[in-house]
Scaffold this motif. Sequence first.
Motif, mmCIF file in Angstrom:
data_model
loop_
_atom_site.group_PDB
_atom_site.id
_atom_site.type_symbol
_atom_site.label_atom_id
_atom_site.label_comp_id
_atom_site.label_asym_id
_atom_site.label_seq_id
_atom_site.Cartn_x
_atom_site.Cartn_y
_atom_site.Cartn_z
ATOM 1 N N TYR A 11 35.412 41.050 46.498
ATOM 2 C CA TYR A 11 35.370 40.717 45.082
ATOM 3 C C TYR A 11 36.739 40.887 44.421
ATOM 4 C CZ TYR A 11 30.350 39.985 44.675
ATOM 5 O OH TYR A 11 29.087 39.462 44.767
ATOM 6 N N LEU A 12 37.498 41.900 44.809
ATOM 7 C CA LEU A 12 38.839 42.068 44.253
ATOM 8 C C LEU A 12 39.755 40.914 44.652
ATOM 9 C CD1 LEU A 12 39.498 45.899 44.633
ATOM 10 C CD2 LEU A 12 38.976 44.619 42.561
ATOM 11 N N VAL A 13 39.638 40.464 45.896
ATOM 12 C CA VAL A 13 40.442 39.325 46.345
ATOM 13 C C VAL A 13 40.049 38.062 45.563
ATOM 14 C CG1 VAL A 13 40.863 37.793 48.311
ATOM 15 C CG2 VAL A 13 40.930 40.265 48.621
ATOM 16 N N LEU A 14 38.760 37.861 45.361
ATOM 17 C CA LEU A 14 38.317 36.710 44.566
ATOM 18 C C LEU A 14 38.826 36.795 43.127
ATOM 19 C CD1 LEU A 14 34.650 36.205 45.791
ATOM 20 C CD2 LEU A 14 36.583 34.671 46.128
ATOM 21 N N GLY A 15 38.852 38.009 42.567
ATOM 22 C CA GLY A 15 39.391 38.186 41.221
ATOM 23 C C GLY A 15 40.860 37.819 41.147
ATOM 24 N N VAL A 16 41.624 38.197 42.173
ATOM 25 C CA VAL A 16 43.046 37.840 42.217
ATOM 26 C C VAL A 16 43.205 36.327 42.331
ATOM 27 C CG1 VAL A 16 45.138 38.027 43.630
ATOM 28 C CG2 VAL A 16 43.792 40.067 43.125
ATOM 29 N N ILE A 17 42.397 35.703 43.163
ATOM 30 C CA ILE A 17 42.483 34.243 43.339
ATOM 31 C C ILE A 17 42.145 33.523 42.034
ATOM 32 C CG2 ILE A 17 41.410 32.264 44.494
ATOM 33 C CD1 ILE A 17 41.187 34.075 46.996
ATOM 34 N N PHE A 18 41.069 33.939 41.353
ATOM 35 C CA PHE A 18 40.711 33.302 40.092
ATOM 36 C C PHE A 18 41.783 33.533 39.025
ATOM 37 C CE2 PHE A 18 36.058 33.488 41.434
ATOM 38 C CZ PHE A 18 36.017 32.131 41.713
ATOM 39 N N THR A 19 42.390 34.710 39.027
ATOM 40 C CA THR A 19 43.475 34.978 38.085
ATOM 41 C C THR A 19 44.666 34.065 38.368
ATOM 42 O OG1 THR A 19 42.779 37.283 37.897
ATOM 43 C CG2 THR A 19 45.013 36.756 37.170
ATOM 44 N N PHE A 20 45.000 33.900 39.630
ATOM 45 C CA PHE A 20 46.097 33.018 40.005
ATOM 46 C C PHE A 20 45.825 31.584 39.546
ATOM 47 C CE2 PHE A 20 47.824 29.977 43.106
ATOM 48 C CZ PHE A 20 49.178 30.220 42.928
ATOM 49 N N PHE A 21 44.604 31.092 39.786
ATOM 50 C CA PHE A 21 44.254 29.740 39.364
ATOM 51 C C PHE A 21 44.280 29.600 37.840
ATOM 52 C CE2 PHE A 21 41.793 28.992 43.519
ATOM 53 C CZ PHE A 21 42.895 28.376 44.089
#
Length: 66
Positions: A11-21
């Motif tokens: 979930y933390l990795v997904l949060g970073v990816i969504f933040t990047f996008f």
Amino acid sequence: MRRPLSNGILYLVLGVIFTFFAIQNVQQSGWGFFTYLLIILATLDFGSGLRFIMIHFQLKQHQKKK
């Protein structure tokens, strides 16, 4: 049941990816509906990730007491 630590990291990795996008989307087209949606998803993922990691450490501490 999956391990809470691996779920938390995911979930933390997904949060970073969504933040990047979201950052990329703001730079390209400004603040729109899709940007806000990405920020909301990132916030939910960060919250879930931290919650799963806290559950992992609580379970670990509870197992040590037994």
